[in-house]
Design a protein around this motif. Structure first.
Motif, PDB file in Angstrom:
ATOM      1  N   LYS A   1      46.740  30.943  33.317  1.00 36.05           N
ATOM      2  CA  LYS A   1      46.960  29.580  32.807  1.00 36.05           C
ATOM      3  C   LYS A   1      46.416  29.425  31.387  1.00 36.05           C
ATOM      4  N   GLY A   2      46.579  30.466  30.585  1.00 30.41           N
ATOM      5  CA  GLY A   2      46.236  30.392  29.167  1.00 30.41           C
ATOM      6  C   GLY A   2      44.774  30.600  28.833  1.00 30.41           C
ATOM      7  N   SER A   3      43.903  30.699  29.874  1.00 32.29           N
ATOM      8  CA  SER A   3      42.459  30.787  29.586  1.00 32.29           C
ATOM      9  C   SER A   3      42.002  32.211  29.288  1.00 32.29           C
ATOM     10  N   GLY A   4      42.781  33.197  29.707  1.00 28.56           N
ATOM     11  CA  GLY A   4      42.362  34.587  29.514  1.00 28.56           C
ATOM     12  C   GLY A   4      41.425  35.083  30.621  1.00 28.56           C
ATOM     13  N   TRP A   5      40.977  34.166  31.499  1.00 32.16           N
ATOM     14  CA  TRP A   5      40.034  34.535  32.571  1.00 32.16           C
ATOM     15  C   TRP A   5      40.612  34.181  33.936  1.00 32.16           C
ATOM     16  N   ILE A   6      40.240  34.962  34.924  1.00 34.57           N
ATOM     17  CA  ILE A   6      40.662  34.695  36.292  1.00 34.57           C
ATOM     18  C   ILE A   6      39.440  34.658  37.204  1.00 34.57           C
ATOM     19  N   GLU A   7      39.362  33.590  38.011  1.00 29.10           N
ATOM     20  CA  GLU A   7      38.239  33.469  38.934  1.00 29.10           C
ATOM     21  C   GLU A   7      38.419  34.482  40.066  1.00 29.10           C
ATOM     22  N   LEU A   8      37.415  35.357  40.264  1.00 27.10           N
ATOM     23  CA  LEU A   8      37.571  36.428  41.257  1.00 27.10           C
ATOM     24  C   LEU A   8      36.813  36.203  42.552  1.00 27.10           C
ATOM     25  N   LEU A   9      35.549  35.738  42.444  1.00 27.51           N
ATOM     26  CA  LEU A   9      34.747  35.704  43.669  1.00 27.51           C
ATOM     27  C   LEU A   9      33.545  34.784  43.526  1.00 27.51           C
ATOM     28  N   GLY A  10      32.948  34.462  44.675  1.00 27.99           N
ATOM     29  CA  GLY A  10      31.692  33.727  44.705  1.00 27.99           C
ATOM     30  C   GLY A  10      30.573  34.677  45.107  1.00 27.99           C
ATOM     31  N   CYS A  11      29.358  34.422  44.576  1.00 30.68           N
ATOM     32  CA  CYS A  11      28.268  35.343  44.885  1.00 30.68           C
ATOM     33  C   CYS A  11      26.920  34.651  44.675  1.00 30.68           C
ATOM     34  N   GLY A  12      25.861  35.361  45.005  1.00 30.62           N
ATOM     35  CA  GLY A  12      24.529  34.809  44.768  1.00 30.62           C
ATOM     36  C   GLY A  12      23.469  35.629  45.477  1.00 30.62           C
TER      37      GLY A  12
END
Ligand SMILES: [Zn+2]
Length: 339
Positions: A275-286
């Motif tokens: 969506k034009g941002s260049g980044w893709i959300e992959l996962l949650g962690c902690g």
């Protein structure tokens, strides 16, 4: 009488010459050799002959009888042989005929993606763990620091079987089961199906796949988390991929983060997939919340660890450019044959 016997033999042989079938052969046998057959009748009438005639005729009858029997036997063999050859030639296989093509199934894109994810983590020393899909409320929520009145419950639309039993909404309960059963060090992933009572649309399915990961040992830090997940992203999407971590909140980790990776289609310059941002959300962690460790009988003063979770369907959709999650569950061959 002798002439009569010679005539019988000649007539029998004449009839036998043209026989081609077993049933006709049997009719002829009965006609000459049966209980009321011509030769049998002569044998039965021997008593009426004179003493001189009797041995001569008797001998001749037996010779004729034997000749007719032999002839019938040899014809019977011929008929059987002919039938056998006919059967064999009718069963001949034409090796030049084209064969039937078997339809061979293909691996589902979800399975393909899961397999490569598993392979990467196994190569880093993780074990693969499984847990029940019908799960106790305790494992799905309470032990993960989500008590009954916790607002996080309302974020997950849960299928309740009864008050204490749910269809698991996440693969995280497998972490709890492993921590209860195994002593640290623990290094595991738990891939599997999860369920949410979401309305079905292009991005929501009541059933989907997650992959959970957990590492527990002495002295595990956030740097270990970052290193592990960055290495995973590079192995999954290529060496050029960059990652970044954004602060987030999960009840069972503290601190918590979400990891983004540079878009593997445009490599960060922006496109339709990201969506034009260049980044893709992959996962949650902690880092695993100390209370979660205590819930499983692990001393948070001695041990620490990190956890992470992927939506596998999302990975598949990103990887193959699929824009509707329903395609993954409809088993439409026109779709599946493309992989
Ligand atoms: Zn992009």
């Amino acid at each position: 009488m002798q002439q009569k016997l010679i005539d019988i033999k000649e007539s029998a042989f004449k009839e036998l010459e043209v026989v081609l079938e077993g049933t006709i052969l049997e009719e002829i046998r009965v006609k000459y050799l049966g209980k009321k057959g011509e030769l049998t009748t002569i044998l039965r009438g021997m008593g009426a002959l004179s003493a001189e005639e009797r041995p001569l005729v008797g001998k001749l009858v037996n010779v004729v009888k034997k000749d007719v029997e032999d002839k019938i036997e040899s014809i019977s063999k011929e008929i059987k042989e002919t039938e056998k050859n006919a059967k064999l030639s009718s069963e001949v296989i034409d090796i030049s005929m084209p064969g039937k093509k078997n339809i061979i199934g293909k691996r589902h894109p979800l399975d393909l993606t899961l397999a490569s994810m598993k392979e990467i983590f196994v190569s880093m020393g993780f074990t693969i763990e499984e847990g029940p899909e019908v799960e106790l409320d305790h494992y799905n929520f309470e032990a993960l620091n989500i008590p009954k009145d916790h607002p996080a419950r309302s974020e997950q639309d849960t299928f309740y079987i009864n008050e204490n039993l749910v269809l698991r909404t996440q693969t995280s309960p497998v972490q709890i089961r492993v921590m209860e059963e195994q002593k640290p060090p623990i290094k595991m992933i738990a891939p599997g199906k999860v369920y949410r009572s979401d309305a079905v649309d292009a991005t929501h399915s009541p059933i989907f796949y997650q992959m959970e990961g957990l590492v527990i040992d002495k002295g595990v830090t956030f740097a270990d988390l970052k290193g592990t997940l960055e290495l995973f992203a590079k192995k999954m999407f290529g060496d050029k991929v960059k990652t970044k971590f954004r602060p987030h909140h999960f009840p069972f980790t503290e601190p918590s983060a979400e990891m983004d990776a540079t878009c593997f289609v445009c490599e960060g310059s922006g496109c339709k997939v990201c969506k034009g941002s260049g980044w893709i959300e992959l996962l949650g962690c902690g880092m695993v919340h100390p209370q979660v460790l205590r819930n499983c009988g692990i001393d948070p003063e001695e041990y620490s660890g990190f956890a992470f979770g992927f939506g596998v369907d999302r990975m598949v959709m990103l990887k193959y450019g699929i824009d509707d999650i329903r395609l993954l569950y409809e088993s439409d061959m026109r779709f599946l044959n493309q992989f």
